[in-house]
Every structure is written in C-alpha cells, then in structure tokens.
Design an enzyme around this catalytic site. Structure first.
Site, PDB file in Angstrom:
ATOM      1  N   SER A 217       0.808  -1.220   0.000  1.00 52.45           N
ATOM      2  CA  SER A 217       0.000   0.000   0.000  1.00 52.45           C
ATOM      3  C   SER A 217       0.838   1.265   0.000  1.00 52.45           C
ATOM      4  CB  SER A 217      -0.901   0.009   1.240  1.00 52.45           C
ATOM      5  OG  SER A 217      -0.132   0.198   2.412  1.00 52.45           O
TER       6      SER A 217
ATOM      7  N   THR B  71       1.831   7.014   0.292  1.00 53.74           N
ATOM      8  CA  THR B  71       0.905   5.955  -0.108  1.00 53.74           C
ATOM      9  C   THR B  71       1.016   5.637  -1.596  1.00 53.74           C
ATOM     10  OG1 THR B  71      -1.422   5.305  -0.072  1.00 53.74           O
ATOM     11  CG2 THR B  71      -0.978   7.554  -0.736  1.00 53.74           C
TER      12      THR B  71
ATOM     13  N   ARG C 189      -5.965   9.623 -10.487  1.00 56.95           N
ATOM     14  CA  ARG C 189      -6.743   9.890  -9.267  1.00 56.95           C
ATOM     15  C   ARG C 189      -5.779  10.230  -8.123  1.00 56.95           C
ATOM     16  NH1 ARG C 189      -6.572   7.536  -3.853  1.00 56.95           N
ATOM     17  NH2 ARG C 189      -8.640   7.657  -2.944  1.00 56.95           N
ATOM     18  N   VAL C 190      -6.076  11.297  -7.424  1.00 56.08           N
ATOM     19  CA  VAL C 190      -5.282  11.676  -6.262  1.00 56.08           C
ATOM     20  C   VAL C 190      -6.181  11.570  -5.037  1.00 56.08           C
ATOM     21  CG1 VAL C 190      -4.088  13.584  -5.138  1.00 56.08           C
ATOM     22  CG2 VAL C 190      -3.719  13.160  -7.568  1.00 56.08           C
ATOM     23  N   GLY C 191      -5.676  10.927  -4.002  1.00 56.25           N
ATOM     24  CA  GLY C 191      -6.487  10.746  -2.800  1.00 56.25           C
ATOM     25  C   GLY C 191      -6.248  11.840  -1.772  1.00 56.25           C
ATOM     26  N   ASP C 192      -6.482  11.494  -0.531  1.00 54.29           N
ATOM     27  CA  ASP C 192      -6.337  12.475   0.538  1.00 54.29           C
ATOM     28  C   ASP C 192      -4.888  12.664   0.978  1.00 54.29           C
ATOM     29  OD1 ASP C 192      -6.380   9.845   1.468  1.00 54.29           O
ATOM     30  OD2 ASP C 192      -7.237  10.377   3.419  1.00 54.29           O
TER      31      ASP C 192
ATOM     32  N   THR D 206      -5.495   7.145   7.112  1.00 59.61           N
ATOM     33  CA  THR D 206      -5.505   6.082   6.113  1.00 59.61           C
ATOM     34  C   THR D 206      -6.970   5.705   5.903  1.00 59.61           C
ATOM     35  OG1 THR D 206      -5.333   4.302   7.749  1.00 59.61           O
ATOM     36  CG2 THR D 206      -3.273   5.146   6.854  1.00 59.61           C
TER      37      THR D 206
ATOM     38  N   GLY E 123      -9.969   7.743   0.992  1.00 56.79           N
ATOM     39  CA  GLY E 123      -9.549   9.132   0.873  1.00 56.79           C
ATOM     40  C   GLY E 123     -10.661  10.071   0.475  1.00 56.79           C
TER      41      GLY E 123
HETATM   42  N1  ASP Z   1      -6.175   7.182   1.985  1.00 61.87           N
HETATM   43  C1  ASP Z   1      -5.532   6.614   0.821  1.00 61.87           C
HETATM   44  C2  ASP Z   1      -6.157   7.171  -0.408  1.00 61.87           C
HETATM   45  O1  ASP Z   1      -7.372   7.357  -0.434  1.00 61.87           O
HETATM   46  C3  ASP Z   1      -5.617   5.145   0.718  1.00 61.87           C
HETATM   47  C4  ASP Z   1      -5.498   4.353   1.936  1.00 61.87           C
HETATM   48  O2  ASP Z   1      -5.121   4.808   2.992  1.00 61.87           O
HETATM   49  O3  ASP Z   1      -5.782   3.154   1.806  1.00 61.87           O
HETATM   50  O4  ASP Z   1      -5.448   7.361  -1.374  1.00 61.87           O
END
Ligand code: ASP
Length: 374
Positions: free
Chosen positions: A93, A238, A248-251, A271, A274
C-alpha cells in the site's frame, strides 16, 4: 509487545531536546527519557509503521523515535521511518510494490509538514520513485510551492537527483493487477453504483484467494511525531487506492486531509477511503478540535462523526445505513497525548503503532461505531 533492539534503542543524553544530563537508557527502564519541557516525546503511525522492517532491524516508529530523541530533526526522523515501509516490497500500500492503478502503473502520493518551520510539501500521482515522501520534502525545502503532480513531479524528482525507475511493480503487485484486470476490465467504467458493487465483489474474491492482503488493501503510512521540545511534524505516503483511475489523487498529499500539522497544537493524518476524508478535510478539522481543547481521541471521533454524517449515498452504506468503508486517523498533541481512531475497529482489530519511552507497540484504535464495513 515491544521487541527491543538494544543497539537501536540506547538513547543518549547528548541529543538536543533531552536534558543535558539525561541518562543513557533503553525503553522500559525508567526514567527512559528525561525532558526539560512537559512534552512526552512520541511517534504515532498507522499499524504498518510497526509491522515492516524491509529486512532491517527496526520498524518505522522505532527508527523515527530513536532518530528523533537523539536530536534529529523531527521530520527527518519521521521520513527516515516511513522510508522503511516505502522501500519494503511486502507492504502493498506504500511506495515500491504498492498496488497499481487501473492501468497497472504504480502512482504514489505523499505529503509532509514541518510544525516549527511552518513549511509543507507534497507530490501526487508520482511514478518511478520509491520514496515519494523524500520528494515531498524536497518540494518543501527547495520550492515556494506545496504540491507538484504527475509527470512534472517526476521531472522535479529527477532534477533533485532521485533515481527514476520505469516500473515500481513487484512480481506480487503485477500479478494481483493482472488478475484484477482479467476479472473487471469490462466493468471499469460502469455507472458508479454497479461499479462499486462489482469491484467490492471482485476485491473480496481476490482477498479470499490470497491475491490481496485484506489488511493492506487500504494502506498508506501516516507518521507523526513530537520531540521533547514540543516540535511537531508529520508525513503521509501511499500508493493510494488500489486500481484507481489513473491520475486519481487521494487524501494523502492534500494538506488538511491526509495530513495536517500545526506546530503549536498537534498533528493528524489518515488512512482509509480518501474520498470520504477529502470531503471534510478531516485532519485539519481534528487539529482545530485540539486547538479548542479536545483530547486527540475526542477530536478524532468528532471528525469521524462528520464523515458519517456526510456519507449519504446508498452505494457507500451498509444494510444498517452506516459507512461501508473505514477511515482511520493517527493523532497527537503538543503535550505528547496521542490517539488512533477508526470508524470501525471491532471487525479487524484496527490497530495503530506508537513509540515512546516505553518502546514500540501496536495499540487498538478507538472506534466510532460498533460492527464492521459489511
Ligand atoms: N487514503 C488513501 C487514499 O485514499 C488510501 C489508503 O489509505 O488506503 O489514497
């Protein structure tokens, strides 16, 4: 729980931030750390911060804590810690060997914040560099910007001297992607409701068949620390959501969402899903809660309640009407109080990692809700 490595954990009193005469000591033997201020030095992180060693002697929180209490810059210490997880191919991950996007490409996000310096840096959708947290730190140190993305983030990294690799997949992540592609390709751009259900089904099957580690489908490492002088920093890194639409960009790289640090108040990072966190910028919300005097645990639970309140679409709800995903936060304040919180904890015994004078360990996160994501 703590497995101590004497060599790594002998703390010397010469470190800045420790009292000049602090005794040489190891974890578990009081007084382990003597401080001038009332801050208890501590590092908290997601559970993978005390699960992976990349073949070395220590985990991320152990590395971060021991570097920090020896007087290293708090952010340098935290990043040295998360580098272990980024480089470990077994964590699917984060960094090298992270599960790739829908096109089979590993795209990485990372952010970091330095409380005392009031500086921050981040990268998103970065390909080809195993340690995006170090690139985020270069954005902080060498630019006037906070976030650089995509091909330009890679060019920036090359210019900063990072090695660019053509592929960050491992045999394991590549095989998992191939299998996912085989099972879902025709479904990829289904309408959101059907796609959600189809993907959940495929992911469950792949977990049951051993292609995906259920504990690291959602991944990421967030790691926050405060030293004896009360200096607070944080980092989040991450490979993002497995099988995400490319780009795609997450949090994780978004300040206020996947990470927020206020040098006078505390730090929080996340985590989990996101998109749910981005909607409420919950790391910022948590730090603001602590500014109002809330304990890290209560500030974290307040943010999780906000996420629950904002989750109204049926595709994101269990039959009981609660969120069908998890979000976790790792939180500490300027005194060294800390907490891990999660929407659910009971189902998979959601844990987080801590390292302080008592040594490294996993603790249970405080859940908002009973039950699970099913
Ligand atoms: N928070 C991360 C995201 O949404 C993924 C994760 O923590 O599993 O990119």
């Amino acid at each position: 729980m703590a497995r101590l490595n004497r060599r790594e954990f002998v703390l010397t009193g010469t470190a800045a931030g420790l009292a000049a005469a602090a005794p040489t000591t190891v974890f578990g033997q009081a007084p382990a750390v003597t401080t001038r201020s009332s801050t208890k030095p501590v590092v908290v992180s997601s559970a993978n911060g005390h699960q992976y060693k990349n073949g070395g002697p220590v985990t991320a929180v152990e590395k971060a804590f021991s570097t920090m209490v020896r007087g290293g810059d708090v952010l340098d210490a935290l990043i040295a810690g998360v580098n272990i997880v980024e480089l470990d191919p077994e964590d699917t991950s984060v960094g090298y060997g992270g599960l790739p996007n829908a096109d089979g490409v590993v795209q990485l996000d990372a952010s970091c914040m330095h409380g005392p310096r009031k500086r921050a840096g981040a990268v998103a959708a970065l390909e080809g560099v195993r340690t995006p947290s170090l690139v985020a730190q270069k954005v902080m140190d060498y630019t006037d910007h906070h976030l650089i993305v995509g091909a330009d983030a890679q060019r920036f990294a090359r210019n900063m001297g990072f090695t660019i690799e053509s592929d960050l997949n491992t045999e394991r992540s590549r095989k998992a992607w191939l299998e996912w592609k085989r099972r879902t390709d025709s479904l990829h751009y289904l309408d959101p409701d059907k796609r959600e259900a189809a993907m959940r089904q495929v992911d469950r099957e792949m977990m049951a068949e051993g292609y995906i580690d259920p504990n690291h489908y959602y991944g990421t490492i967030n790691c926050n620390g405060v030293n004896a002088k009360g200096e607070i920093c944080g980092v989040t890194t991450t490979s993002g959501l497995a099988w995400k639409i490319p780009g795609r960009v997450g949090d994780s790289p978004i300040l206020g969402a996947g990470l927020y640090v206020d040098g006078a108040v505390g730090a929080a990072g996340s985590t989990g899903r996101g998109e749910a966190n981005l909607y409420g910028l919950c790391s910022f919300l948590i730090v603001e809660g602590m500014r109002r005097g809330l304990h890290p645990k209560d500030a974290g639970l307040e943010a999780l309640k906000r996420i629950q309140a904002n989750t109204t679409e049926k595709r994101l709800l269990t039959p009981k009407g609660t969120p069908n995903f998890n979000v976790n936060f790792y939180i500490l304040n300027a005194k060294g109080d800390y907490a891990g919180v999660a929407i659910y904890s009971a189902d998979r015994k959601q844990q987080f990692a801590v390292c302080d004078e008592k040594g490294p360990r996993l603790e249970l996160s405080e859940p908002l809700l009973e039950g699970s994501t099913d």
